[in-house]
Write an enzyme that holds these catalytic residues in place. Structure first.
Site, short mmCIF file in Angstrom:
data_model
loop_
_atom_site.label_atom_id
_atom_site.label_comp_id
_atom_site.label_asym_id
_atom_site.label_seq_id
_atom_site.Cartn_x
_atom_site.Cartn_y
_atom_site.Cartn_z
CB SER A 41 -1.05 -0.13 1.17
OG SER A 41 -0.36 0.32 2.37
CG ASN A 42 3.64 2.66 2.95
OD1 ASN A 42 3.53 3.82 3.34
ND2 ASN A 42 3.43 1.45 3.63
NE ARG B 275 13.20 -13.08 5.15
CZ ARG B 275 11.75 -13.48 5.38
NH1 ARG B 275 11.19 -12.44 6.37
NH2 ARG B 275 11.23 -14.41 5.18
CG ASN C 259 12.11 0.68 7.16
OD1 ASN C 259 11.39 0.17 6.48
ND2 ASN C 259 11.88 0.30 8.44
CG HIS D 113 9.28 0.74 12.72
ND1 HIS D 113 9.46 -0.41 12.51
CD2 HIS D 113 9.02 1.09 14.24
CE1 HIS D 113 9.02 -0.98 13.76
NE2 HIS D 113 8.95 0.01 14.59
C1 GRF Z 1 3.86 -0.58 6.87
O1 GRF Z 1 2.98 -0.62 7.89
C2 GRF Z 1 5.33 -0.25 7.33
O2 GRF Z 1 4.92 0.46 8.53
C3 GRF Z 1 5.75 -1.58 7.85
O3 GRF Z 1 5.39 -2.64 6.86
C4 GRF Z 1 4.19 -2.08 6.39
C5 GRF Z 1 3.93 -2.37 5.04
O4 GRF Z 1 2.80 -2.02 4.52
N1 GRF Z 1 7.24 -1.21 7.70
P1 GRF Z 1 2.33 -2.02 3.01
O5 GRF Z 1 2.91 -3.23 2.39
O6 GRF Z 1 2.97 -0.87 2.36
O7 GRF Z 1 0.79 -1.94 2.88
#
Ligand code: GRF
Length: 180
Positions: A14-15, A81, A98, A100
């Protein structure tokens, strides 16, 4: 956007979608999970995508692709990972970012949202940080916090945090690329 970025992911992507929707050019997407939904998002957006189950193979190939595509920023978007020391040290500092789901340095690692709820924390949030060889330990670029409600579950909190992530991560990437 002038600079090329690459995205590493393991899951839903989703990101990645938020980054694409912001108009940021993604040169390629790589995953350790060939079934990651994020790879479908890459495919639908006509972005080259790759997967290697073995993470050392993945790192070796991604290093080659970074040169081939002239990548300026490597974006981890749900890559589950830990990157090897060798991989991180092969790239310039401040090259990997990244996202988080906690206010680092609180609640590092897996299950960060559950950790915050179990800790009865009043607030939690999202951190965008540079990546070093440690676990969620690189320098912090941006943070945004929200209040944890009494009736919040991991799912409800995750939904609210992801809404923040999608805006904060793509905005931060954009501003890093503009500055460089
Ligand atoms: C996110 O919530 C991020 O904070 C974490 O992994 C998740 C990834 O979500 N590191 P998506 O795959 O982008 O939906």
């Amino acid at each position: 956007m002038r600079h090329n970025i690459a995205v590493l992911l393991s899951g839903n992507g989703s990101n990645l979608k938020a980054i694409i929707d912001k108009g940021i050019k993604v040169s390629f997407v790589a995953s350790n999970n060939s079934k990651a939904l994020g790879l479908k998002i890459a495919k639908n957006a006509n972005i080259p995508f790759y997967s290697w189950k073995n993470v050392l193979d993945l790192e070796e190939e991604v290093l080659k692709l970074i040169i081939e595509y002239d990548i300026k920023l490597l974006v981890l978007a749900g890559y589950m990972r830990l990157l090897s020391q060798n991989f991180v040290n092969s790239l310039p500092s401040k090259f990997i970012v990244n996202v988080h789901p906690s206010l680092l340095p609180k609640y590092k690692g897996m299950n960060a949202i559950k950790q915050a709820i179990d800790d009865c924390a009043e607030n939690t949030g999202v951190t965008i940080h540079y990546v070093d060889e440690g676990m969620d330990s690189g320098s912090i670029i941006k943070q945004d916090s929200i209040k944890i409600n009494e009736n919040d579950t991991v799912e409800t909190l995750k939904d609210r945090l992801q809404t923040i992530e999608h805006r904060l991560y793509s905005d931060t990437i954009k501003s890093i690329l503009i500055k460089n």
